[in-house]
Scaffold this motif. Sequence first.
Motif, PDB file in Angstrom:
ATOM      1  N   ASP A 158      69.835 -12.706  22.107  1.00  0.00           N
ATOM      2  CA  ASP A 158      69.846 -14.082  21.633  1.00  0.00           C
ATOM      3  C   ASP A 158      69.589 -14.043  20.128  1.00  0.00           C
ATOM      4  N   VAL A 159      70.674 -14.039  19.349  1.00  0.00           N
ATOM      5  CA  VAL A 159      70.557 -13.879  17.896  1.00  0.00           C
ATOM      6  C   VAL A 159      69.996 -15.116  17.207  1.00  0.00           C
ATOM      7  N   CYS A 160      69.982 -16.259  17.903  1.00  0.00           N
ATOM      8  CA  CYS A 160      69.444 -17.491  17.325  1.00  0.00           C
ATOM      9  C   CYS A 160      68.097 -17.879  17.918  1.00  0.00           C
ATOM     10  N   ARG A 161      67.604 -17.085  18.860  1.00  0.00           N
ATOM     11  CA  ARG A 161      66.343 -17.386  19.537  1.00  0.00           C
ATOM     12  C   ARG A 161      66.388 -18.789  20.164  1.00  0.00           C
ATOM     13  N   ALA A 162      67.560 -19.130  20.710  1.00  0.00           N
ATOM     14  CA  ALA A 162      67.777 -20.446  21.298  1.00  0.00           C
ATOM     15  C   ALA A 162      67.216 -20.537  22.714  1.00  0.00           C
ATOM     16  N   ARG A 177      68.594  -2.159  21.478  1.00  0.00           N
ATOM     17  CA  ARG A 177      68.728  -2.659  20.109  1.00  0.00           C
ATOM     18  C   ARG A 177      67.364  -2.783  19.456  1.00  0.00           C
ATOM     19  N   PRO A 178      67.137  -2.062  18.364  1.00  0.00           N
ATOM     20  CA  PRO A 178      65.848  -2.141  17.686  1.00  0.00           C
ATOM     21  C   PRO A 178      65.535  -3.532  17.127  1.00  0.00           C
ATOM     22  N   ASP A 179      66.567  -4.304  16.788  1.00  0.00           N
ATOM     23  CA  ASP A 179      66.357  -5.644  16.224  1.00  0.00           C
ATOM     24  C   ASP A 179      66.287  -6.730  17.303  1.00  0.00           C
ATOM     25  N   CYS A 180      66.385  -6.323  18.567  1.00  0.00           N
ATOM     26  CA  CYS A 180      66.434  -7.303  19.653  1.00  0.00           C
ATOM     27  C   CYS A 180      65.697  -6.740  20.869  1.00  0.00           C
ATOM     28  N   LYS A 181      64.366  -6.646  20.760  1.00  0.00           N
ATOM     29  CA  LYS A 181      63.559  -6.019  21.804  1.00  0.00           C
ATOM     30  C   LYS A 181      62.592  -6.966  22.515  1.00  0.00           C
ATOM     31  N   ALA A 238      64.679 -10.296  16.538  1.00  0.00           N
ATOM     32  CA  ALA A 238      63.439 -10.455  15.780  1.00  0.00           C
ATOM     33  C   ALA A 238      63.512 -11.632  14.809  1.00  0.00           C
ATOM     34  N   GLU A 239      64.585 -11.751  14.089  1.00  0.00           N
ATOM     35  CA  GLU A 239      64.782 -12.847  13.140  1.00  0.00           C
ATOM     36  C   GLU A 239      66.141 -13.474  13.404  1.00  0.00           C
ATOM     37  N   PRO A 240      66.216 -14.784  13.552  1.00  0.00           N
ATOM     38  CA  PRO A 240      67.520 -15.422  13.752  1.00  0.00           C
ATOM     39  C   PRO A 240      68.387 -15.316  12.502  1.00  0.00           C
ATOM     40  N   VAL A 241      69.673 -15.357  12.685  1.00  0.00           N
ATOM     41  CA  VAL A 241      70.609 -15.279  11.566  1.00  0.00           C
ATOM     42  C   VAL A 241      70.541 -16.606  10.808  1.00  0.00           C
ATOM     43  N   PRO A 242      70.008 -16.602   9.565  1.00  0.00           N
ATOM     44  CA  PRO A 242      69.683 -17.849   8.856  1.00  0.00           C
ATOM     45  C   PRO A 242      70.855 -18.800   8.614  1.00  0.00           C
ATOM     46  N   ASP A 243      71.983 -18.326   8.163  1.00  0.00           N
ATOM     47  CA  ASP A 243      73.088 -19.234   7.834  1.00  0.00           C
ATOM     48  C   ASP A 243      73.924 -19.578   9.061  1.00  0.00           C
TER      49      ASP A 243
END
Length: 165
Positions: A38-42, A105-109, A138-143
């Motif tokens: 979940d790249v947007c943490r939705a 995925r290290p950025d999505c754990k 870990a951090e949502p894609v800002p734009d």
Amino acid sequence: MAKFPHPVLLLLAAALCFLLSTLVPCEGFVAQGMVYCDVCRAGFVTRGTEFIPGAKVKLECKDRAGGKITFTANGVSDKQGIYEIPVYGDHEQDVCEVVLKESTRPDCKEIDPGRKGPVLDIRHKDTRLVNSLGFLQAEPVPDFCPAVMATMGLADLPPSKYMKN
């Protein structure tokens, strides 16, 4: 020219196969689901969702009455984020659930605390579907994420509701 077996032999072979299948029932099913990031943490699948290959999941079935574990099995998602876990035996009276164990995925754990996957009784032959399970980036894609949420009619939702503070 190749010779085909006599039609009577084919009929006998088919009858034998049918008889064996009725005498020795094949109990069980396959639990199938998907693992995503979940790249947007939705908290749900969006158009930005990325499916995770190699993610580890665990299926556990428990007796409804006493909660005793009756079956466990592990699974790993394929390159498209899909996993299939064979479940052997009769678990019609059990509650079966799939949980996330590990992301590749290290950025999505981070496991989304609201995402558990009950084995749904939606059947396609011997396959039971499971709700998609998500890890949080870990951090949502800002734009990207505010635009995704806006296209879903959630533009008025403050970013703190879907983005990590």
